[in-house]
Enzyme design. Structure first.
Site, short mmCIF file in Angstrom:
data_model
loop_
_atom_site.label_atom_id
_atom_site.label_comp_id
_atom_site.label_asym_id
_atom_site.label_seq_id
_atom_site.Cartn_x
_atom_site.Cartn_y
_atom_site.Cartn_z
N ARG A 1 105.59 64.06 -4.20
CA ARG A 1 106.77 63.32 -4.67
C ARG A 1 106.40 61.99 -5.29
NH1 ARG A 1 108.71 66.02 0.05
NH2 ARG A 1 107.94 64.31 1.31
N GLU B 1 98.97 63.48 12.92
CA GLU B 1 99.32 63.59 14.34
C GLU B 1 98.41 64.63 15.02
OE1 GLU B 1 103.45 64.28 14.80
OE2 GLU B 1 103.34 64.22 16.99
#
Ligand code: AMP
Length: 176
Positions: free
Chosen positions: A59, A96
């Protein structure tokens, strides 16, 4: 501030996994006036001349190209590793779970090039900080970063500022 743009960003709960509030900018992209206002405000927030606008896949590419035209700058693509056809330099960053790697063409920017870093959203800042390390490894002068959305609770913008960048975002969502 920028409440008009905030209203165009849709929140999708529990995407891509439970507990994440996904800030979906595709609804802003669909709105002609909103998209134009977003680009104009990001251009206005840019300090001084820049040689290149570096966008982070995917994006970030949209905003990088839209800003580069009025700024009279080129576009530098920061891609997921393995996508660029020429010789690259890469940088790893922690996720993560596990890690990821981004890359740029080794000859994409001349030493000292003034680079504006752009992405749609900053959360923990892990991606943007890896991008800054990569650009600096290539010799770029990266002094500013712009985002459409900041999630301040996750501290990414603060971490980038601690590395000497001027950071701006048009919209902040307090709770992620
Ligand atoms: P980070 O490295 O944690 O700053 O994550 C930044 C990247 O993850 C950006 O490229 C965003 O597109 C995406 N991202 C992270 N969190 C969200 C969220 N809550 N909503 C939408 N996109 C997100």
């Amino acid at each position: 501030m920028n409440d008009d743009l905030r209203a165009l960003i849709r929140t999708i709960p529990d995407f891509p996994k439970p507990g994440i509030q996904f800030r979906d900018i595709t609804t802003l992209l669909l709105d002609a006036a909103g998209l134009a206002a977003c680009v104009e405000r990001m251009v206005a927030a840019t300090e001084g001349p820049v040689d290149l606008v570096a966008g982070i896949e995917a994006r970030g590419f949209l905003f990088a190209a839209a800003l580069a035209v009025p700024l009279r700058a080129g576009v530098l693509l920061i891609r997921k590793d393995g996508k660029l056809p020429g010789a690259t330099i890469a940088e790893d960053y922690a996720l993560e779970y596990g890690s990821d790697r981004i890359a740029i063409h080794a000859d994409a920017c001349a030493p000292g090039a003034r680079v504006l870093l752009v992405d749609d959203l900053i959360a923990t800042g892990g991606t943007a900080r890896a991008a800054v390390r990569l650009l600096r490894k290539a010799g770029a002068a990266v002094r500013q970063a712009q985002f459409l959305v900041d999630l301040p609770e996750l501290g990414g913008a603060e971490r980038l500022r601690a590395e000497g960048l001027a950071v701006s975002a048009l919209v902040a969502f307090e709770s992620h």
